[in-house]
Design an enzyme around this catalytic site. Structure first.
Site, PDB file in Angstrom:
ATOM      1  N   HIS A 104     -45.770   2.423  15.824  1.00 23.84           N
ATOM      2  CA  HIS A 104     -46.308   3.785  15.883  1.00 23.84           C
ATOM      3  C   HIS A 104     -45.897   4.466  17.182  1.00 23.84           C
ATOM      4  O   HIS A 104     -45.866   3.840  18.237  1.00 23.84           O
ATOM      5  CB  HIS A 104     -47.841   3.723  15.806  1.00 23.84           C
ATOM      6  CG  HIS A 104     -48.498   5.055  15.815  1.00 23.84           C
ATOM      7  ND1 HIS A 104     -48.506   5.891  14.719  1.00 23.84           N
ATOM      8  CD2 HIS A 104     -49.161   5.709  16.804  1.00 23.84           C
ATOM      9  CE1 HIS A 104     -49.159   6.997  15.028  1.00 23.84           C
ATOM     10  NE2 HIS A 104     -49.564   6.912  16.286  1.00 23.84           N
ATOM     11  N   LYS A 115     -16.167  11.338   6.158  1.00 27.05           N
ATOM     12  CA  LYS A 115     -17.352  12.044   5.663  1.00 27.05           C
ATOM     13  C   LYS A 115     -18.518  11.894   6.631  1.00 27.05           C
ATOM     14  O   LYS A 115     -19.207  12.875   6.955  1.00 27.05           O
ATOM     15  CB  LYS A 115     -17.738  11.509   4.292  1.00 27.05           C
ATOM     16  CG  LYS A 115     -19.047  12.064   3.744  1.00 27.05           C
ATOM     17  CD  LYS A 115     -19.544  11.230   2.594  1.00 27.05           C
ATOM     18  CE  LYS A 115     -20.051   9.873   3.061  1.00 27.05           C
ATOM     19  NZ  LYS A 115     -20.529   9.033   1.935  1.00 27.05           N
ATOM     20  N   LYS A 116     -18.758  10.671   7.112  1.00 31.40           N
ATOM     21  CA  LYS A 116     -19.897  10.449   7.999  1.00 31.40           C
ATOM     22  C   LYS A 116     -19.712  11.199   9.320  1.00 31.40           C
ATOM     23  O   LYS A 116     -20.675  11.731   9.881  1.00 31.40           O
ATOM     24  CB  LYS A 116     -20.086   8.947   8.263  1.00 31.40           C
ATOM     25  CG  LYS A 116     -21.392   8.590   8.994  1.00 31.40           C
ATOM     26  CD  LYS A 116     -22.612   8.875   8.151  1.00 31.40           C
ATOM     27  CE  LYS A 116     -23.926   8.569   8.859  1.00 31.40           C
ATOM     28  NZ  LYS A 116     -24.159   7.133   9.060  1.00 31.40           N
ATOM     29  N   ALA A 159     -20.783  15.260  -4.316  1.00 26.78           N
ATOM     30  CA  ALA A 159     -20.995  16.707  -4.377  1.00 26.78           C
ATOM     31  C   ALA A 159     -22.145  17.135  -3.474  1.00 26.78           C
ATOM     32  O   ALA A 159     -22.036  18.112  -2.715  1.00 26.78           O
ATOM     33  CB  ALA A 159     -21.268  17.129  -5.822  1.00 26.78           C
ATOM     34  N   GLU A 162       0.865  -1.184   0.000  1.00 30.44           N
ATOM     35  CA  GLU A 162       0.000   0.000   0.000  1.00 30.44           C
ATOM     36  C   GLU A 162       0.899   1.230   0.000  1.00 30.44           C
ATOM     37  O   GLU A 162       1.752   1.384   0.881  1.00 30.44           O
ATOM     38  CB  GLU A 162      -0.919   0.000   1.216  1.00 30.44           C
ATOM     39  CG  GLU A 162      -1.654   1.312   1.465  1.00 30.44           C
ATOM     40  CD  GLU A 162      -2.463   1.795   0.269  1.00 30.44           C
ATOM     41  OE1 GLU A 162      -2.294   2.974  -0.127  1.00 30.44           O
ATOM     42  OE2 GLU A 162      -3.250   0.994  -0.278  1.00 30.44           O
ATOM     43  N   GLU A 193     -43.211   3.490   9.746  1.00 28.47           N
ATOM     44  CA  GLU A 193     -44.505   2.807   9.671  1.00 28.47           C
ATOM     45  C   GLU A 193     -45.216   3.083   8.341  1.00 28.47           C
ATOM     46  O   GLU A 193     -46.068   2.298   7.907  1.00 28.47           O
ATOM     47  CB  GLU A 193     -45.400   3.200  10.836  1.00 28.47           C
ATOM     48  CG  GLU A 193     -45.890   4.630  10.815  1.00 28.47           C
ATOM     49  CD  GLU A 193     -46.815   4.931  11.999  1.00 28.47           C
ATOM     50  OE1 GLU A 193     -47.832   4.243  12.142  1.00 28.47           O
ATOM     51  OE2 GLU A 193     -46.493   5.851  12.779  1.00 28.47           O
ATOM     52  N   CYS A 243     -15.790   7.378   3.228  1.00 28.23           N
ATOM     53  CA  CYS A 243     -16.987   7.105   4.022  1.00 28.23           C
ATOM     54  C   CYS A 243     -16.871   7.512   5.485  1.00 28.23           C
ATOM     55  O   CYS A 243     -17.750   8.175   6.033  1.00 28.23           O
ATOM     56  CB  CYS A 243     -17.334   5.610   3.969  1.00 28.23           C
ATOM     57  SG  CYS A 243     -17.053   4.805   2.402  1.00 28.23           S
ATOM     58  N   THR A 287      -9.658   4.457   0.474  1.00 28.78           N
ATOM     59  CA  THR A 287     -10.513   5.642   0.368  1.00 28.78           C
ATOM     60  C   THR A 287     -11.553   5.686   1.468  1.00 28.78           C
ATOM     61  O   THR A 287     -11.765   6.721   2.101  1.00 28.78           O
ATOM     62  CB  THR A 287     -11.197   5.672  -1.014  1.00 28.78           C
ATOM     63  OG1 THR A 287     -10.206   5.816  -2.031  1.00 28.78           O
ATOM     64  CG2 THR A 287     -12.178   6.830  -1.108  1.00 28.78           C
ATOM     65  N   CYS A 288     -12.217   4.575   1.730  1.00 31.05           N
ATOM     66  CA  CYS A 288     -13.330   4.586   2.675  1.00 31.05           C
ATOM     67  C   CYS A 288     -12.901   5.047   4.058  1.00 31.05           C
ATOM     68  O   CYS A 288     -13.501   5.929   4.651  1.00 31.05           O
ATOM     69  CB  CYS A 288     -13.968   3.198   2.756  1.00 31.05           C
ATOM     70  SG  CYS A 288     -15.355   3.129   3.903  1.00 31.05           S
ATOM     71  N   ASP A 318     -13.230  -0.767  -6.559  1.00 31.17           N
ATOM     72  CA  ASP A 318     -13.524   0.348  -7.457  1.00 31.17           C
ATOM     73  C   ASP A 318     -12.674   0.334  -8.720  1.00 31.17           C
ATOM     74  O   ASP A 318     -13.065   0.925  -9.732  1.00 31.17           O
ATOM     75  CB  ASP A 318     -13.323   1.676  -6.728  1.00 31.17           C
ATOM     76  CG  ASP A 318     -14.376   1.926  -5.666  1.00 31.17           C
ATOM     77  OD1 ASP A 318     -15.179   1.018  -5.398  1.00 31.17           O
ATOM     78  OD2 ASP A 318     -14.372   3.026  -5.081  1.00 31.17           O
ATOM     79  N   ALA A 324       3.456  -0.508  -5.583  1.00 32.95           N
ATOM     80  CA  ALA A 324       3.819  -1.726  -6.300  1.00 32.95           C
ATOM     81  C   ALA A 324       3.192  -1.691  -7.682  1.00 32.95           C
ATOM     82  O   ALA A 324       2.068  -1.215  -7.855  1.00 32.95           O
ATOM     83  CB  ALA A 324       3.347  -2.956  -5.540  1.00 32.95           C
ATOM     84  N   TYR A 373     -23.510  12.024  -5.712  1.00 31.50           N
ATOM     85  CA  TYR A 373     -23.747  11.943  -4.272  1.00 31.50           C
ATOM     86  C   TYR A 373     -22.624  12.592  -3.471  1.00 31.50           C
ATOM     87  O   TYR A 373     -22.886  13.195  -2.413  1.00 31.50           O
ATOM     88  CB  TYR A 373     -23.982  10.496  -3.841  1.00 31.50           C
ATOM     89  CG  TYR A 373     -22.785   9.590  -3.854  1.00 31.50           C
ATOM     90  CD1 TYR A 373     -21.995   9.440  -2.723  1.00 31.50           C
ATOM     91  CD2 TYR A 373     -22.442   8.862  -4.987  1.00 31.50           C
ATOM     92  CE1 TYR A 373     -20.897   8.600  -2.723  1.00 31.50           C
ATOM     93  CE2 TYR A 373     -21.351   8.019  -4.995  1.00 31.50           C
ATOM     94  CZ  TYR A 373     -20.580   7.894  -3.863  1.00 31.50           C
ATOM     95  OH  TYR A 373     -19.485   7.060  -3.866  1.00 31.50           O
ATOM     96  N   GLU A 418     -23.485  15.527  -0.901  1.00 26.99           N
ATOM     97  CA  GLU A 418     -23.180  15.307   0.519  1.00 26.99           C
ATOM     98  C   GLU A 418     -22.324  16.432   1.069  1.00 26.99           C
ATOM     99  O   GLU A 418     -22.609  16.976   2.150  1.00 26.99           O
ATOM    100  CB  GLU A 418     -22.470  13.968   0.690  1.00 26.99           C
ATOM    101  CG  GLU A 418     -23.394  12.771   0.510  1.00 26.99           C
ATOM    102  CD  GLU A 418     -22.660  11.445   0.540  1.00 26.99           C
ATOM    103  OE1 GLU A 418     -23.311  10.417   0.782  1.00 26.99           O
ATOM    104  OE2 GLU A 418     -21.432  11.425   0.310  1.00 26.99           O
ATOM    105  N   ARG A 445     -23.987  20.691 -14.259  1.00 30.45           N
ATOM    106  CA  ARG A 445     -24.277  20.948 -15.656  1.00 30.45           C
ATOM    107  C   ARG A 445     -25.558  20.289 -16.135  1.00 30.45           C
ATOM    108  O   ARG A 445     -26.119  20.675 -17.164  1.00 30.45           O
ATOM    109  CB  ARG A 445     -23.120  20.466 -16.532  1.00 30.45           C
ATOM    110  CG  ARG A 445     -22.890  18.967 -16.482  1.00 30.45           C
ATOM    111  CD  ARG A 445     -21.686  18.547 -17.295  1.00 30.45           C
ATOM    112  NE  ARG A 445     -21.500  17.106 -17.292  1.00 30.45           N
ATOM    113  CZ  ARG A 445     -20.524  16.478 -17.934  1.00 30.45           C
ATOM    114  NH1 ARG A 445     -19.641  17.190 -18.625  1.00 30.45           N
ATOM    115  NH2 ARG A 445     -20.425  15.170 -17.886  1.00 30.45           N
ATOM    116  N   ALA A 464     -26.944   4.428   0.493  1.00 25.59           N
ATOM    117  CA  ALA A 464     -27.426   5.625   1.174  1.00 25.59           C
ATOM    118  C   ALA A 464     -26.624   6.828   0.714  1.00 25.59           C
ATOM    119  O   ALA A 464     -25.413   6.723   0.472  1.00 25.59           O
ATOM    120  CB  ALA A 464     -27.316   5.471   2.690  1.00 25.59           C
TER     121      ALA A 464
END
Length: 452
Positions: A435, A51-52, A180, A35, A440, A48, A42-43, A303, A115, A178, A182, A199, A341
């Site tokens: 309820h 960002k969250k 952009a 690596e 519901e 992810c 990325t996540c 990806d 690598a 998504y 978010e 655009r 999501a």
């Protein structure tokens, strides 16, 4: 021929790490992994997870306003980006340590280096060292795409947004996907004046059109200056920021311009083209249902294959690769009915067919409702929830579900289980409502609003 490893993985993101760990820990094979940046991909490092956490941070102004409406004596001060970023960095360091530790405990040998492939069984590390392997797995993910135009050197992407020294006062976000949307909602919630150019005619292309319009309206109501049918012509640095010339005449000066105009597979410079590995026009590695390339010893997941670019999908692909190659159980990663999501405000949860996809097939019923939820309605906010089911008129199976609401991501995960199991509209109807809840409404939609 004797190999240094049974498996060598290029890329320490979600798919590569899962494959390496399972191969070493469960199949007992010799595994190496390289690596070039940080473990987690990325996540974990620039997607992810951070960002969250920013989504959570950006929601507190609304939460405090609601608290006052509910009788609490609270007041919000300014948002301390420096303090938040320090804690965010510490959390990402912790998560990276977990990824690295899990690999090491499984017996994976880690190389903190870039690598590339030298041949079908050999990888070359950045220092020139070569390692041989019976199988090579490419899991290098993707990277943000920025088109060429005058002033492109001045923009940032989602890779850099988490590393800002300070939040901009004014930001232009370019893109309608998504990522952009978010970041438009996140930065707006953190007090940044947000303008968004896209655009196309509507944001979130590829998702259900009714949901797209619902979210666009909510974003505008929150104060985001959303400009559709608009793009950047050029960017120039000026005394007080970045001057942007737009295609619709809405020129402006911003402290930062964030481009979120899509991502491309991270396959360039890996040596793939000279080995006979097929590449699509966008650089995606061509693989079969078992993630194998045209070169039998080389596989790819995640990806970089541009199938469904989601972390849980990459993880499933990595696990299926190990089952196929090292456990003797040929396994295809299932890409059908994958839920997702979008962490706008409010959130968007979706699984299955959109209304437009269903309409093209014909013989479907659309059940939908929009309403003010109890919590925000009591606080005096006008936002509305959207609930929508796509139903086959013949089999009665629920083919799609779309939710725009707070915590939609949590709700769609559970709805996806039922839909995956083949639940019918009548199964939903027979389920007793909880309820009072937003969810519901999924079991109380009685009559279709449209049929196709």
């Amino acid at each position: 021929m004797a190999f240094d490893y049974d498996l060598f993985v290029i890329g320490g993101g979600s798919g590569g790490v899962r494959a390496a760990r399972l191969a070493a820990a469960e199949a007992g094979v010799r595994v190496g992994l390289a690596e070039e940046y940080r473990m987690g991909g990325t996540c974990v490092i620039r997607g992810c997870v951070p960002k969250k956490l920013m989504v959570f941070a950006s929601g507190y102004p609304v939460a405090m306003a609601d608290a006052r409406a509910y009788g609490w004596d609270v007041a919000a001060g300014g948002f301390d980006w420096t303090a938040f970023r320090a804690k965010l960095d510490a959390e990402l360091d912790r998560l990276e340590g977990i990824y690295r530790g899990n690999l090491q405990r499984a017996g994976v040998e880690i190389f903190d280096a870039r690598a590339v492939l030298a041949d079908a069984h050999t990888v070359r590390l950045a220092d020139g060292t070569e390692k041989t392997a019976r199988h090579i797995l490419v899991a290098t993910g993707g990277r943000p795409f920025v088109p060429e135009f005058p002033g492109a050197e001045h923009v940032i992407t989602s890779n850099e947004v988490f590393r800002l020294d300070a939040l901009p006062r004014r930001v232009l976000i370019v893109g309608g996907g998504y990522i952009a949307c978010e970041f438009a909602c996140i930065l707006n919630g953190l007090g940044v004046a947000v303008t968004q150019y896209y655009r196309g005619a509507q944001i979130l292309r590829g998702f259900d059109e009714e949901a797209r319009g619902h979210i666009a309206g909510a974003m505008c109501d929150q104060g985001i200056d959303l400009r559709l049918g608009c793009n950047v012509q050029r960017i120039d640095r000026v005394a007080d920021g970045l001057w942007v010339k737009s295609t619709d005449g809405h020129d402006g000066v911003y402290d930062a311009v964030l481009y979120a105009t899509g991502r491309v597979p991270n396959s360039a410079g890996l040596g793939l083209d000279g080995l006979g590995v097929g590449l699509k026009p966008n650089g995606a590695i061509e693989v079969d249902g078992y993630s194998q390339t045209a070169v039998p010893s080389i596989y790819a997941v995640g990806d970089v294959t541009d199938r469904i670019n989601l972390t849980p999908v990459a993880i499933r692909e990595g696990a299926a690769f190990v089952e196929t190659v090292f456990k003797g159980r040929p396994t295809r990663a299932d890409h059908d009915l994958v839920p997702g999501a979008v962490f706008t405000r409010p959130e968007f949860g979706t699984v299955g067919l959109s209304e437009e996809e269903a309409r093209a097939r014909g013989g479907v019923e659309i059940y939908a409702t929009a309403f003010r939820p109890m919590q925000s309605g009591f606080a005096g906010r006008e936002e509305r929830v959207l609930m929508k089911l796509i139903v086959c008129a013949t089999t009665r199976r629920v083919l799609g579900c779309h939710i725009v609401a707070d915590h939609a991501g949590e709700m769609i995960q559970l709805a996806a289980i039922a839909i995956r199991m083949g639940a019918t509209k009548e199964d939903f109807d027979r389920t007793v409502a909880v309820h009072p809840t937003i969810a519901e409404e999924l079991v109380t939609l009685k009559a279709p609003v449209r049929t196709w």
